[in-house]
Design a protein around this motif. Sequence first.
Motif: not given
Length: 463
Positions: A157-163, A209-215
């Motif tokens: 859920g934490n990773a899903q929040s960022i997504r 993986y889909s938010e790697r650039e954002l992170f």
Amino acid sequence: MRWEQLLSDEHYSKQQFLDQKSFRDDYDTIICSTLFRRLQDKAQVFPLDEDDYVRTRLTHSLEVSAIGKRLGEYVFRRLKSAKKDPWFSSHTEKEFSDVLLCAGLVHDIGNPPFGHFGEYSIREWFQKNLENLYVGDRPVTELLSQWQIQDLLHFEGNAQSIRLLSKTPYLGAYNGFDLSYRVLGSIIKYPVSSEELAGSRYKKIGYHYSERELFSQLSTAMGLNGSRHPLSFLLEAADDIAYRTSDLEDAMVKKVISYQQIAGIFKNRQFSGDHKKDYDMDSYTCMSRLSQFYREAIDNKIRNPELTAVQRWSQYIQEIMIEEAGESFVKHYDALMCGDFCGDLFDDTFSGYLIMAISELSEKYIYTSSVKTKTELFGRRVIHSLLDQFLPAVLLYDTEEKMTFIQRRTVDTVSNFYKSMYHEQSRGKSDADRLYLRMIMITDFISGMTDNYAKRLYRELNV
């Protein structure tokens, strides 16, 4: 790490609506969003509950936000008076605490229906079924990268929040809520991807993986160098304070735990170590205060003296926890700012001991109660059924391969909201990335559902 960077108001994307000031304001953006409103019908502890008293994800998030703000105010004042950093002398308390105010509102926004059991159910489905999914005659596991596969197997859920916060269309823009780096950084409890999880000190993932650039961009902009944002420790403490105390109240209302069981919270627990004598005294004082609140409720002829006493006691121990978490942050300030601090702010404190006692009581009576587990098992059946129908159907979507009539109709059922997210993100991507994005389009769709919508859709599809 430096607060000038840690509290950067930089945003991930260039805003298309620069004339709309509220769009650039984190608090206004969150409060006015559909995703935030949906939290009112997502379970905190008791899924699909009809009692208005019992907390939902929305009321829990509001409580975490309020406690986080108070923690921020307390820590700011202590660090300023201790002259720990010149930054605190030239900035305001509001600049510091408002980040936690906003982070508390969205820290659970990616959680699926049916509480933490929903997270487990999604992970379980992929662990059982991923190897049996095929595109043509090729298994999905051959087409996806290991990172992408691990994202599905470790749904969090934490990773899903960022997504969702960075990808969900908002006011016609496809760059997500476009919250400031400081808020996004504060909600990342696990600064690690599924690709790195096995060799890290973290037990869950913090981004996909889909938010790697954002992170990467927010980590660089805030000077985190792979470490947790210091404010994420205060947010974690606020979350612990909120749900440990509220779970007891809600469980009393649901009649799965009694006043007597709470009053005996330290019974048979053994103290050890250097703090034994202090903890003995603190425990005695703590429970004496609960007894005092109960006697006062009896004397004042309160209708439900047991619940009233526990409610007052919850407020009392919250004050203890806020002060101890704040003092712990000050004590470990240098380690926090270097990224060397491990554990949490309640380690080696009476509050940590109290939280452990509440946790043991909750595990024994609340989290295993039939009232809770029956609805959770129903929720698992709902989530597994929806994944059974939607995930295989979406594998050929937006490809040159021919879909069956049933597959087309199934994909038609997916909200256009999530399909538009997919099309925006998949433009120009490789076949493997597009397949991965189609699969997480379904986890976006299902995890974004409220408890009652998921139940309703399940029944409509299984008449």
